[in-house]
Design an enzyme around this catalytic site. Structure first.
Site, mmCIF file in Angstrom:
data_model
loop_
_atom_site.group_PDB
_atom_site.id
_atom_site.type_symbol
_atom_site.label_atom_id
_atom_site.label_comp_id
_atom_site.label_asym_id
_atom_site.label_seq_id
_atom_site.Cartn_x
_atom_site.Cartn_y
_atom_site.Cartn_z
ATOM 1 C CE1 TYR A 18 -2.006 -5.968 10.563
ATOM 2 C CE2 TYR A 18 -4.249 -6.833 10.478
ATOM 3 C CZ TYR A 18 -3.295 -5.938 10.051
ATOM 4 O OH TYR A 18 -3.638 -4.997 9.121
ATOM 5 C CE LYS A 77 -2.302 -2.132 11.153
ATOM 6 N NZ LYS A 77 -1.355 -1.102 10.774
ATOM 7 C CB VAL A 107 -13.235 -21.816 -1.470
ATOM 8 C CG1 VAL A 107 -14.292 -20.893 -0.879
ATOM 9 C CG2 VAL A 107 -12.967 -21.481 -2.934
ATOM 10 C CB SER A 130 -7.172 -3.111 9.668
ATOM 11 O OG SER A 130 -7.895 -4.263 9.343
ATOM 12 C CB ILE A 160 -0.967 0.018 1.205
ATOM 13 C CG1 ILE A 160 -1.757 -1.293 1.282
ATOM 14 C CG2 ILE A 160 -1.936 1.200 1.101
ATOM 15 C CD1 ILE A 160 -2.655 -1.422 2.493
ATOM 16 C CG ASN A 179 -10.520 -7.602 2.444
ATOM 17 O OD1 ASN A 179 -11.158 -7.095 3.345
ATOM 18 N ND2 ASN A 179 -10.099 -8.853 2.485
HETATM 19 N N1 UFG Z 1 -9.632 -16.973 1.281
HETATM 20 C C1 UFG Z 1 -9.804 -18.221 0.724
HETATM 21 N N2 UFG Z 1 -8.690 -18.884 0.300
HETATM 22 C C2 UFG Z 1 -7.425 -18.362 0.396
HETATM 23 C C3 UFG Z 1 -7.262 -17.072 0.961
HETATM 24 C C4 UFG Z 1 -8.402 -16.408 1.406
HETATM 25 O O1 UFG Z 1 -10.908 -18.732 0.619
HETATM 26 O O2 UFG Z 1 -6.461 -19.029 0.013
HETATM 27 C C5 UFG Z 1 -10.824 -16.243 1.730
HETATM 28 C C6 UFG Z 1 -10.802 -15.921 3.209
HETATM 29 O O3 UFG Z 1 -11.324 -16.989 3.938
HETATM 30 C C7 UFG Z 1 -11.663 -14.666 3.253
HETATM 31 C C8 UFG Z 1 -11.408 -13.988 1.908
HETATM 32 O O4 UFG Z 1 -10.858 -14.989 1.062
HETATM 33 O O5 UFG Z 1 -13.000 -15.031 3.304
HETATM 34 C C9 UFG Z 1 -10.433 -12.844 2.005
HETATM 35 O O6 UFG Z 1 -9.275 -13.286 2.680
HETATM 36 P P1 UFG Z 1 -7.939 -12.440 2.737
HETATM 37 O O7 UFG Z 1 -6.935 -13.255 3.495
HETATM 38 O O8 UFG Z 1 -7.559 -11.964 1.385
HETATM 39 O O9 UFG Z 1 -8.381 -11.153 3.565
HETATM 40 P P2 UFG Z 1 -8.981 -11.050 5.042
HETATM 41 O O10 UFG Z 1 -10.339 -10.482 4.886
HETATM 42 O O11 UFG Z 1 -8.838 -12.273 5.830
HETATM 43 O O12 UFG Z 1 -7.905 -10.072 5.698
HETATM 44 C C10 UFG Z 1 -7.930 -8.745 5.454
HETATM 45 C C11 UFG Z 1 -6.529 -8.149 5.599
HETATM 46 C C12 UFG Z 1 -6.077 -8.152 7.027
HETATM 47 C C13 UFG Z 1 -7.146 -7.630 7.946
HETATM 48 C C14 UFG Z 1 -8.444 -8.338 7.733
HETATM 49 C C15 UFG Z 1 -9.555 -7.795 8.559
HETATM 50 O O13 UFG Z 1 -5.602 -8.866 4.814
HETATM 51 O O14 UFG Z 1 -4.945 -7.345 7.122
HETATM 52 O O15 UFG Z 1 -8.819 -8.202 6.385
HETATM 53 O O16 UFG Z 1 -10.722 -8.517 8.392
HETATM 54 F F1 UFG Z 1 -6.809 -7.773 9.238
#
Ligand code: UFG
Length: 356
Positions: free
Chosen positions: A160, A164, A228, A135, A22, A190
């Site tokens: 983490y 924040k 997923v 966040s 970012i 996100n």
């Molecule tokens: N997901 C999958 N498969 C993967 C990776 C992710 O199904 O291999 C799903 C996760 O379960 C989630 C969605 O995709 O439902 C998004 O996941 P991300 O890991 O991309 O993002 P998150 O929402 O978990 O995390 C983000 C930021 C963090 C923050 C968080 C707060 O990356 O820094 O949102 O909710 F803390």
């Protein structure tokens, strides 16, 4: 707009973590808007190539200090070269949710210490304007949607996330004490995608934790299959819903926040929070389908178990940012995924050596 650009001219802004994902897009947004960004980064989770990429976009390489923000003396040395810094954007932090659960000390030590230090630095140097990188994780598992800034702070799912929250409480206490600071905390949803030119983008070290880099790496053949994480959530198709925002839109929110801090703040200390999202939620399956459409590739994926700590659904009410910062997301989900894919293709050609 142009007149504001003239006012911004030559105003120096420190961007800690400015070589990160970012951060680098924000450096580009600042430079385009007429600010003068100065990068501070310890390169623990970034690659020297990023500076080249930034330079390819903005036409020059910004000043860059390889410094860890936990070192106040090093920070103060920057002010010897630049006594006229006007603002600071604080990105530098560890950000892996899963790692933070396993290594809480590393996260508390780095994220909290650097937060305190950059604030001390600002106070010592008379820099009033700070943008803090927060966040949507501060909302925990919300009861209602979309999520607006008045929603309560709830138990964060990870160390983490707690760092924040503590960052926000820390600034709240500084403001209550009347310290001469104007702070805006941007609560990101996100971030995905990459600079439209494909000169900069995300450089995940090792196996990506986040959905979109995992998708692009699977599509290009680095990973075999995307898992997923769960399809039995109480959401329309059973998979988790998130508010995915183009990183370049997110970057521009920082310029808007700085404009407000620098040109509109009075003498009083202040702290404000803004959601930075699109206002629209997409499920994991919707993201997969949208990616297949823009890339023209079938994505190998399977349904797996839920991932610990995932909330079923979260998306922003971004109307406060529009009303008060004049900011809103411009790219749509297809564009964001297309830029993420173009960046993955570019990375293949770049063949960067891993660091860190
Ligand atoms: N997901 C999958 N498969 C993967 C990776 C992710 O199904 O291999 C799903 C996760 O379960 C989630 C969605 O995709 O439902 C998004 O996941 P991300 O890991 O991309 O993002 P998150 O929402 O978990 O995390 C983000 C930021 C963090 C923050 C968080 C707060 O990356 O820094 O949102 O909710 F803390």
């Amino acid at each position: 707009m142009e007149s504001l650009k003239v006012h911004r001219e030559q105003r120096k802004i420190i961007v800690t973590g400015g070589a990160g994902y970012i951060g680098s897009h924000t450096v580009v947004a600042l430079a385009r808007a007429g600010y003068h960004p100065i990068i501070v980064d310890d390169f623990s989770n970034s690659h020297p190539y990023v500076l080249e990429g930034i330079s390819n976009v903005i036409g020059y390489t910004p000043d860059c200090y390889q410094i860890n923000c936990r070192d106040l003396k090093d920070l103060n040395n920057i002010a010897k070269d630049h006594p006229d810094i006007q603002g600071l954007i604080h990105f530098a932090a560890y950000k892996l949710v899963g790692e933070s659960v396993k290594e809480p000390i590393k996260y508390y030590e780095n994220n909290i210490d650097s937060n305190i230090n950059v604030t001390k630095f600002c106070l010592e140097q008379g820099i009033k304007s700070i943008v803090f990188s927060s966040s949507c994780t501060v909302y925990g598992e919300p009861d209602k949607f979309p999520v607006s800034e008045e929603f309560p702070i709830k138990t964060a799912e990870s160390p983490y996330g707690r760092t924040k929250q503590i960052g926000e409480y820390f600034f709240e206490d500084c403001i209550k004490a009347g310290l001469p600071l104007n702070v805006i905390s941007l609560r990101y949803f996100n971030p995905i995608g990459a600079e439209e030119s494909s000169e900069i983008g995300e450089l995940p070290l090792g196996v990506p934790n986040n959905l979109v880099p995992y998708i692009t790496q699977t599509a290009i053949g680095i990973r075999e299959t995307l898992t997923v994480f769960g399809d039995d959530y109480p959401t329309p198709d059973g998979t988790c819903v998130r508010d995915y925002i183009h990183v370049s839109d997110l970057a521009k929110a920082h310029t808007a926040a700085l404009d407000k801090l620098i040109f509109e703040s009075g003498d009083d200390s202040s702290l404000e929070y803004f959601n930075i999202g699109t206002g629209r939620g997409y499920s994991v399956l919707e993201i997969i389908r949208a990616f297949e459409k823009v890339s023209g590739k079938k994505l190998s994926h399977k349904i797996g178990k839920r991932r610990e700590g995932d909330v079923p659904m979260i998306y922003a009410d971004p109307s406060k940012a529009f009303k008060e910062l004049g900011w809103r997301a411009e790219f749509n989900i297809e564009e964001a995924l297309e830029h993420a894919w173009k960046w993955e293709l570019k990375l293949r050609d770049l063949k960067l050596k891993k660091t860190g």
